[in-house]
Design a protein around this motif. Structure first.
Motif, PDB file in Angstrom:
ATOM      1  N   ALA A  81       0.845  -1.195   0.000  1.00  0.00           N
ATOM      2  CA  ALA A  81       0.000   0.000   0.000  1.00  0.00           C
ATOM      3  C   ALA A  81       0.879   1.243   0.000  1.00  0.00           C
ATOM      4  CB  ALA A  81      -0.909   0.000   1.228  1.00  0.00           C
ATOM      5  N   ARG A  82       0.422   2.281  -0.684  1.00  0.00           N
ATOM      6  CA  ARG A  82       1.145   3.546  -0.718  1.00  0.00           C
ATOM      7  C   ARG A  82       0.443   4.529   0.220  1.00  0.00           C
ATOM      8  NH1 ARG A  82       0.873   3.439  -7.153  1.00  0.00           N
ATOM      9  NH2 ARG A  82      -1.107   2.565  -6.458  1.00  0.00           N
ATOM     10  N   VAL A  83       1.174   4.957   1.238  1.00  0.00           N
ATOM     11  CA  VAL A  83       0.631   5.828   2.274  1.00  0.00           C
ATOM     12  C   VAL A  83       1.329   7.179   2.207  1.00  0.00           C
ATOM     13  CG1 VAL A  83       0.339   6.161   4.760  1.00  0.00           C
ATOM     14  CG2 VAL A  83       0.086   3.871   3.772  1.00  0.00           C
ATOM     15  N   PHE A  84       0.552   8.245   2.210  1.00  0.00           N
ATOM     16  CA  PHE A  84       1.066   9.611   2.144  1.00  0.00           C
ATOM     17  C   PHE A  84       0.623  10.349   3.404  1.00  0.00           C
ATOM     18  CE2 PHE A  84       0.608  13.945  -0.144  1.00  0.00           C
ATOM     19  CZ  PHE A  84       1.919  14.294   0.148  1.00  0.00           C
ATOM     20  N   VAL A  85       1.605  10.811   4.195  1.00  0.00           N
ATOM     21  CA  VAL A  85       1.314  11.524   5.443  1.00  0.00           C
ATOM     22  C   VAL A  85       1.555  13.011   5.213  1.00  0.00           C
ATOM     23  CG1 VAL A  85       1.923  11.799   7.870  1.00  0.00           C
ATOM     24  CG2 VAL A  85       1.955   9.518   6.821  1.00  0.00           C
ATOM     25  N   MET A  86       0.542  13.820   5.502  1.00  0.00           N
ATOM     26  CA  MET A  86       0.626  15.266   5.301  1.00  0.00           C
ATOM     27  C   MET A  86       0.647  15.956   6.665  1.00  0.00           C
ATOM     28  SD  MET A  86      -2.003  15.671   2.068  1.00  0.00           S
ATOM     29  CE  MET A  86      -1.334  17.272   1.604  1.00  0.00           C
ATOM     30  N   GLY A  87       1.788  16.548   6.991  1.00  0.00           N
ATOM     31  CA  GLY A  87       1.979  17.146   8.305  1.00  0.00           C
ATOM     32  C   GLY A  87       2.840  16.235   9.150  1.00  0.00           C
ATOM     33  N   VAL A  88       4.089  16.640   9.421  1.00  0.00           N
ATOM     34  CA  VAL A  88       5.034  15.760  10.086  1.00  0.00           C
ATOM     35  C   VAL A  88       5.391  16.308  11.464  1.00  0.00           C
ATOM     36  CG1 VAL A  88       7.164  14.439   9.804  1.00  0.00           C
ATOM     37  CG2 VAL A  88       5.897  15.172   7.793  1.00  0.00           C
ATOM     38  N   GLY A  89       4.357  16.473  12.288  1.00  0.00           N
ATOM     39  CA  GLY A  89       4.576  16.749  13.700  1.00  0.00           C
ATOM     40  C   GLY A  89       4.643  15.423  14.437  1.00  0.00           C
ATOM     41  N   VAL A  90       4.283  15.448  15.706  1.00  0.00           N
ATOM     42  CA  VAL A  90       4.334  14.223  16.505  1.00  0.00           C
ATOM     43  C   VAL A  90       3.405  13.154  15.930  1.00  0.00           C
ATOM     44  CG1 VAL A  90       3.881  13.236  18.787  1.00  0.00           C
ATOM     45  CG2 VAL A  90       4.995  15.464  18.592  1.00  0.00           C
ATOM     46  N   VAL A 132       5.819   4.439   2.166  1.00  0.00           N
ATOM     47  CA  VAL A 132       5.371   5.676   2.808  1.00  0.00           C
ATOM     48  C   VAL A 132       6.106   6.891   2.252  1.00  0.00           C
ATOM     49  CG1 VAL A 132       5.000   6.853   5.010  1.00  0.00           C
ATOM     50  CG2 VAL A 132       4.942   4.343   4.912  1.00  0.00           C
ATOM     51  N   SER A 133       5.350   7.961   2.026  1.00  0.00           N
ATOM     52  CA  SER A 133       5.899   9.270   1.693  1.00  0.00           C
ATOM     53  C   SER A 133       5.245  10.291   2.603  1.00  0.00           C
ATOM     54  CB  SER A 133       5.640   9.623   0.220  1.00  0.00           C
ATOM     55  OG  SER A 133       4.251   9.595  -0.071  1.00  0.00           O
ATOM     56  N   ALA A 134       5.856  11.460   2.732  1.00  0.00           N
ATOM     57  CA  ALA A 134       5.327  12.466   3.654  1.00  0.00           C
ATOM     58  C   ALA A 134       5.749  13.855   3.218  1.00  0.00           C
ATOM     59  CB  ALA A 134       5.812  12.197   5.081  1.00  0.00           C
ATOM     60  N   THR A 135       4.979  14.850   3.655  1.00  0.00           N
ATOM     61  CA  THR A 135       5.283  16.237   3.345  1.00  0.00           C
ATOM     62  C   THR A 135       4.959  17.123   4.526  1.00  0.00           C
ATOM     63  OG1 THR A 135       5.005  17.984   1.670  1.00  0.00           O
ATOM     64  CG2 THR A 135       3.000  16.852   2.409  1.00  0.00           C
ATOM     65  N   ASP A 136       5.583  18.298   4.548  1.00  0.00           N
ATOM     66  CA  ASP A 136       5.353  19.285   5.599  1.00  0.00           C
ATOM     67  C   ASP A 136       5.842  20.631   5.070  1.00  0.00           C
ATOM     68  OD1 ASP A 136       5.877  20.848   8.243  1.00  0.00           O
ATOM     69  OD2 ASP A 136       4.922  19.007   8.930  1.00  0.00           O
ATOM     70  N   VAL A 137       5.339  21.721   5.645  1.00  0.00           N
ATOM     71  CA  VAL A 137       5.823  23.044   5.229  1.00  0.00           C
ATOM     72  C   VAL A 137       7.150  23.388   5.890  1.00  0.00           C
ATOM     73  CG1 VAL A 137       3.498  23.901   4.783  1.00  0.00           C
ATOM     74  CG2 VAL A 137       4.519  24.258   7.041  1.00  0.00           C
ATOM     75  N   ARG A 138       7.539  22.642   6.917  1.00  0.00           N
ATOM     76  CA  ARG A 138       8.774  22.934   7.646  1.00  0.00           C
ATOM     77  C   ARG A 138       9.920  22.106   7.072  1.00  0.00           C
ATOM     78  NH1 ARG A 138       6.829  20.957  13.153  1.00  0.00           N
ATOM     79  NH2 ARG A 138       5.855  19.491  11.715  1.00  0.00           N
ATOM     80  N   SER A 139      10.891  22.785   6.511  1.00  0.00           N
ATOM     81  CA  SER A 139      11.987  22.091   5.841  1.00  0.00           C
ATOM     82  C   SER A 139      12.786  21.213   6.799  1.00  0.00           C
ATOM     83  CB  SER A 139      12.916  23.102   5.174  1.00  0.00           C
ATOM     84  OG  SER A 139      13.480  23.985   6.132  1.00  0.00           O
ATOM     85  N   ALA A 140      12.787  21.557   8.082  1.00  0.00           N
ATOM     86  CA  ALA A 140      13.560  20.784   9.064  1.00  0.00           C
ATOM     87  C   ALA A 140      13.042  19.360   9.222  1.00  0.00           C
ATOM     88  CB  ALA A 140      13.543  21.492  10.416  1.00  0.00           C
ATOM     89  N   THR A 141      11.822  19.090   8.776  1.00  0.00           N
ATOM     90  CA  THR A 141      11.257  17.754   8.948  1.00  0.00           C
ATOM     91  C   THR A 141      11.747  16.761   7.903  1.00  0.00           C
ATOM     92  OG1 THR A 141       9.306  18.282   7.601  1.00  0.00           O
ATOM     93  CG2 THR A 141       9.162  18.701   9.973  1.00  0.00           C
ATOM     94  N   LYS A 142      12.422  17.242   6.868  1.00  0.00           N
ATOM     95  CA  LYS A 142      12.868  16.336   5.806  1.00  0.00           C
ATOM     96  C   LYS A 142      13.775  15.248   6.353  1.00  0.00           C
ATOM     97  CE  LYS A 142      13.670  18.194   1.841  1.00  0.00           C
ATOM     98  NZ  LYS A 142      14.290  18.900   0.678  1.00  0.00           N
ATOM     99  N   GLU A 143      14.716  15.623   7.215  1.00  0.00           N
ATOM    100  CA  GLU A 143      15.613  14.629   7.804  1.00  0.00           C
ATOM    101  C   GLU A 143      14.852  13.622   8.649  1.00  0.00           C
ATOM    102  OE1 GLU A 143      19.083  15.837   9.915  1.00  0.00           O
ATOM    103  OE2 GLU A 143      19.678  17.283   8.394  1.00  0.00           O
ATOM    104  N   GLN A 144      13.827  14.088   9.376  1.00  0.00           N
ATOM    105  CA  GLN A 144      13.046  13.182  10.211  1.00  0.00           C
ATOM    106  C   GLN A 144      12.313  12.156   9.350  1.00  0.00           C
ATOM    107  OE1 GLN A 144      10.897  16.480  12.095  1.00  0.00           O
ATOM    108  NE2 GLN A 144      11.743  15.851  14.064  1.00  0.00           N
TER     109      GLN A 144
END
Length: 375
Positions: free
Chosen positions: A167-176, A192-204
């Motif tokens: 399954a392909r899961v996309f998470v939008m918003g990478v807070g807790v 899994v893929s994910a996105t966030d407006v905060r560039s610092a979350t890319k490493e996470q």
């Protein structure tokens, strides 16, 4: 020092603000713990467990009598606080903006209302942060809810009859919540893929084995607000993000949205047209539905179907894991009160100028005193 623990009365609220573990710890500090009868039943804690921990159990009037501190998960209805003595603390998640009139009534009662969701995100307050502890569980539960609604398997499976794709899961918003959703979906074998407006979350995102999906064409935009929260983004960024998401979301089986901006309605991340671009049988879980929702067409408290796609809008998701959520919430409250415990006075003290006290105290001396509510 008397601490009252109330039974929650909000619809669908199954959590309780103290566990037998924290009741015992409060008693060891010298406090008298009184728990309203039945307060823990929805979280699988019976009254006997509180008695065994050293607490007394009674009706609301008896529990509130001479209480110095009232603990709650959600702010108690002021109408149910008859007899609360002036100066008593109310310590709970108080939703100060959404329940502004209720805050005024706490002030009129002479109570000091402490909004635990406004705990500052500083090192010494990490163990007191109810938003983090509850969001962590919500992110986990969101993936389980998606799996329950999704009519296919999560992991890739190779069988004699053929191969089933992951399954392909996309998470939008990478807070807790988003980070826990990524980790849980990965454990279940999803791609899994994910996105966030905060560039610092890319490493996470990368550290959890997921693929980051970020706007690169718009330069000079940083979505990091105070305390690690996201901020409202520019129109240019929103347009670029919408284009990127539209091309990506159409290929996804499951989308989980978690984006919130403190003090504002949840940002709209997924449009009806983007929902329509997903293949029938796909699932979207909107964790921001209580604050207006990230997904167009999401309905609070319901699972609806649009264009063949299920949109899950469970309210108060952490409460659906009531036992664990209560245990963590109760520890957050204990950690806050015990860290400020004055052993000589036999009670907690929050002096003026204390960073935590100034951040969470809403009312004092019959007045609303928090700057965010007075501006």
């Amino acid at each position: 020092m008397r601490i009252a623990v109330l039974r929650e009365t909000a619809a669908g609220e199954r959590r309780v603000a103290a566990s037998p573990e924290t009741a015992k710890k409060f008693a060891q500090l010298g406090a008298d713990i009184a728990v309203e009868a039945g307060a823990g039943l929805a979280a699988s804690i019976d009254d006997a467990a509180y008695r065994d921990a050293g607490a007394s159990v009674g009706d609301r009037a008896a529990v509130l009598a001479d209480a110095d501190i009232v603990l709650g998960v959600q702010g108690p209805d002021p109408d149910t606080l008859a007899g609360l003595k002036p100066g008593a603390w109310i310590v709970a998640g108080l939703d100060p903006f959404g329940q502004r009139a209720r805050v005024d009534r706490y002030a009129a009662l002479g109570a000091e209302a402490m909004a635990m969701e406004w705990m500052p995100r500083i090192t010494r307050a990490q163990s007191m942060d109810i938003l983090s502890s509850q969001s962590n569980l919500a992110g986990y539960k969101a993936v389980l809810d998606a799996a329950a609604e999704y009519g296919r398997a999560f992991p890739m499976m190779m069988t004699a009859a053929g191969t089933i794709s992951a399954a392909r899961v996309f998470v939008m918003g990478v807070g807790v919540a988003g980070l826990q959703a990524i980790a849980t979906a990965r454990r279940l074998g999803a791609q899994v893929s994910a996105t966030d407006v905060r560039s610092a979350t890319k490493e996470q995102i990368l550290s959890l084995g997921a693929k980051p999906i970020f706007v690169e064409a718009v330069q000079g935009i940083e979505g990091e607000g105070s305390g690690g929260y996201a901020t409202e983004m520019s129109d240019a960024y929103k347009a670029a993000q919408a284009e990127l998401v539209s091309s990506h979301i159409a290929k996804q089986d499951i989308v989980i949205t978690t984006a919130l901006i403190p003090g504002r309605a949840a940002p709209r991340l997924v449009s009806d047209a983007q929902v329509a671009s997903m293949r029938p049988g796909s699932v979207i879980v909107d964790l921001a539905v209580d604050q207006g929702g990230n997904v167009e067409g999401a309905v609070a408290g319901e699972t609806v179907e649009r264009h063949g796609v299920k949109i899950v809008g469970h309210r108060n998701v952490a409460s659906r894991l009531a036992a664990d959520a209560s245990a963590l919430f109760a520890r957050n409250l204990y950690n806050f009160l015990s860290a400020h415990w004055d052993k000589d006075a036999g009670r907690p003290a929050l002096p003026d100028g204390d960073e935590i006290g100034d951040a969470i105290r809403l009312t004092r001396g019959g007045q609303v005193v928090h700057a965010r509510l007075l501006s």
